[in-house]
Write an enzyme that holds these catalytic residues in place. Sequence first.
Site, mmCIF file in Angstrom:
data_model
loop_
_atom_site.group_PDB
_atom_site.id
_atom_site.type_symbol
_atom_site.label_atom_id
_atom_site.label_comp_id
_atom_site.label_asym_id
_atom_site.label_seq_id
_atom_site.Cartn_x
_atom_site.Cartn_y
_atom_site.Cartn_z
ATOM 1 N N HIS A 170 37.688 48.176 29.870
ATOM 2 C CA HIS A 170 36.317 48.111 30.382
ATOM 3 C C HIS A 170 35.648 49.445 30.028
ATOM 4 O O HIS A 170 36.285 50.509 30.111
ATOM 5 C CB HIS A 170 36.321 47.892 31.895
ATOM 6 C CG HIS A 170 36.643 46.477 32.269
ATOM 7 N ND1 HIS A 170 35.940 45.781 33.226
ATOM 8 C CD2 HIS A 170 37.566 45.614 31.782
ATOM 9 C CE1 HIS A 170 36.442 44.556 33.326
ATOM 10 N NE2 HIS A 170 37.433 44.438 32.462
ATOM 11 N N GLU A 172 33.633 51.718 31.241
ATOM 12 C CA GLU A 172 33.670 52.940 32.048
ATOM 13 C C GLU A 172 35.065 53.541 32.126
ATOM 14 O O GLU A 172 35.225 54.750 32.223
ATOM 15 C CB GLU A 172 33.079 52.727 33.452
ATOM 16 C CG GLU A 172 33.493 51.496 34.220
ATOM 17 C CD GLU A 172 32.715 50.242 33.845
ATOM 18 O OE1 GLU A 172 32.864 49.774 32.694
ATOM 19 O OE2 GLU A 172 31.997 49.692 34.703
ATOM 20 N N CYS A 228 32.194 46.253 37.318
ATOM 21 C CA CYS A 228 32.727 44.990 37.832
ATOM 22 C C CYS A 228 33.374 45.229 39.196
ATOM 23 O O CYS A 228 33.744 46.344 39.535
ATOM 24 C CB CYS A 228 33.720 44.381 36.860
ATOM 25 S SG CYS A 228 35.222 45.332 36.631
ATOM 26 N N CYS A 293 36.498 48.072 38.187
ATOM 27 C CA CYS A 293 35.860 49.354 37.837
ATOM 28 C C CYS A 293 35.187 49.978 39.064
ATOM 29 O O CYS A 293 35.192 51.195 39.220
ATOM 30 C CB CYS A 293 34.843 49.156 36.719
ATOM 31 S SG CYS A 293 35.622 48.705 35.168
HETATM 32 ZN ZN LIG Z 1 34.852 46.684 34.752
#
Ligand SMILES: [Zn+2]
Length: 477
Positions: A170, A172, A228, A293
């Site tokens: 992901h 980040e 997320c 995240c």
């Molecule tokens: Zn994420």
Amino acid sequence: MCGPGERKCPVLEGAMAAAWSRPAGLNVHTFISDISFGQGFLDPLPSGEPFSAPSPLRDWGSLAHLPSVLCGASVLIHGTVGKGTDITYGLRRLGALRPRDSISQLVTQKFREVTMDLTPMHARHKAVAGIVMTQGLDARQAQVVALSSGTKCISGEHLSDQGLVVNDCHAEVVARRAFLHFLYTQLELHLSKRREDSERSIFVRLKEGGYRLRENILFHLYVSTSPCGDARLHSPHEITTDLHSSKHLVRKFRGHLRTKIESGEGTVPVRGPSAVQTWDGVLLGEQLITMSCTDKIARWNVLGLQGALLSHFVEPVYLQSIVVGSLHHTGHLARVLSHRMEGVGQLPASYRHNRPLLSGVSDAEARQPGKSPPFSVNWVVGSVDLEIVNTTTGRRSCGGPSRLCKHVLSARWARLYGRLSTRTPSPGDTPSMYCEAKLGAHTYQSVKQQLFKAFQKAGLGTWVRKPPEQQQFLLTL
Ligand SMILES: [Zn+2]
């Protein structure tokens, strides 16, 4: 500065008045606020200062009448009223007055620039993240140091017991790993015998051992879409100014820890009390679980971005601000990224419960239609190459390990250990295993336990860890 009985700050007062359309008399606590003018920033306001909403209160229409110093400035204010109701409304509107030079623009432009030569397939992205370094809050000195794209995680069968894969791609999370790469490079400058080299480093050596960021070095994270997990899930598309409506929302699982599901893009609340996944289970097809995240960023707000290994050398490195593109609701972000950990309690020296300044982007990039690409791109300042990682295998397309995988980063760590000063005297032998090196960061590990307990105590669930086997590999030089 702006607290009752203290010197009034007309600019903040004006901005708060504009941001504030509630009855007077409620106490507003500004966590972190900063105000920028033209090319530079003013000193940030002290965190946690109480501030009373001025009366009479103005509405948005009064923006036009704000002091002229506000023209062309962006004002970011983030705080809470009473029990966790947010006062972040002013932020987007005023921020919109000066979109250029902003953290989001810097990251988006840099991403465009570094991916220019990629095939359209690889340049395609659903989410972009980047970390920007500033010296103080002066926008002129801002520099993008880490960039990434990606929205997927590895598939369970590709887990590596040698640390050769990147599990979570992901954006980040990859941006943080790229940032670790940058931090290693900065520490490596202290290996040089030439004084000029260590003077170029963002770290200064401490007399008592270890290193600390140079004064005024600040880091800002930009993510193009809400992280997320809970931040995205419970983030209304529109900012509501009704203080009371949120009380009636269904609150089951609100703020709960959530995990990414394998080969999908959604998240689910963590289940049960079991905090460890098993290696054989995952290999047999059990879903590989990765924390969302939202939860990982929340963790960085207590433990810092540097992770366990670098904690041997450096003080925790925290984010000054987090800027979110689409699907954001800054008040909700504040709740899940920092307020959730209120119960973490007293932390050891140099650790803190960090409350970054949170901001949205008024002209966020439109949602990219179509399927998410199975690639993640990463870039680090100072290295010419852009790296593309296949998100299913967690490796580069050629099959080789990424420069951001555990194996490669821990090899850099092992080369520094014993040669650089550490924060606590090293007990003797250099650890031979990756897991030993991590566990050797005692203070970091105890803060981590404190954080996990705080989540549990708040009824938000148990942090799920990857199978321990993936940390049991030999460190190489
Ligand atoms: Zn994420």
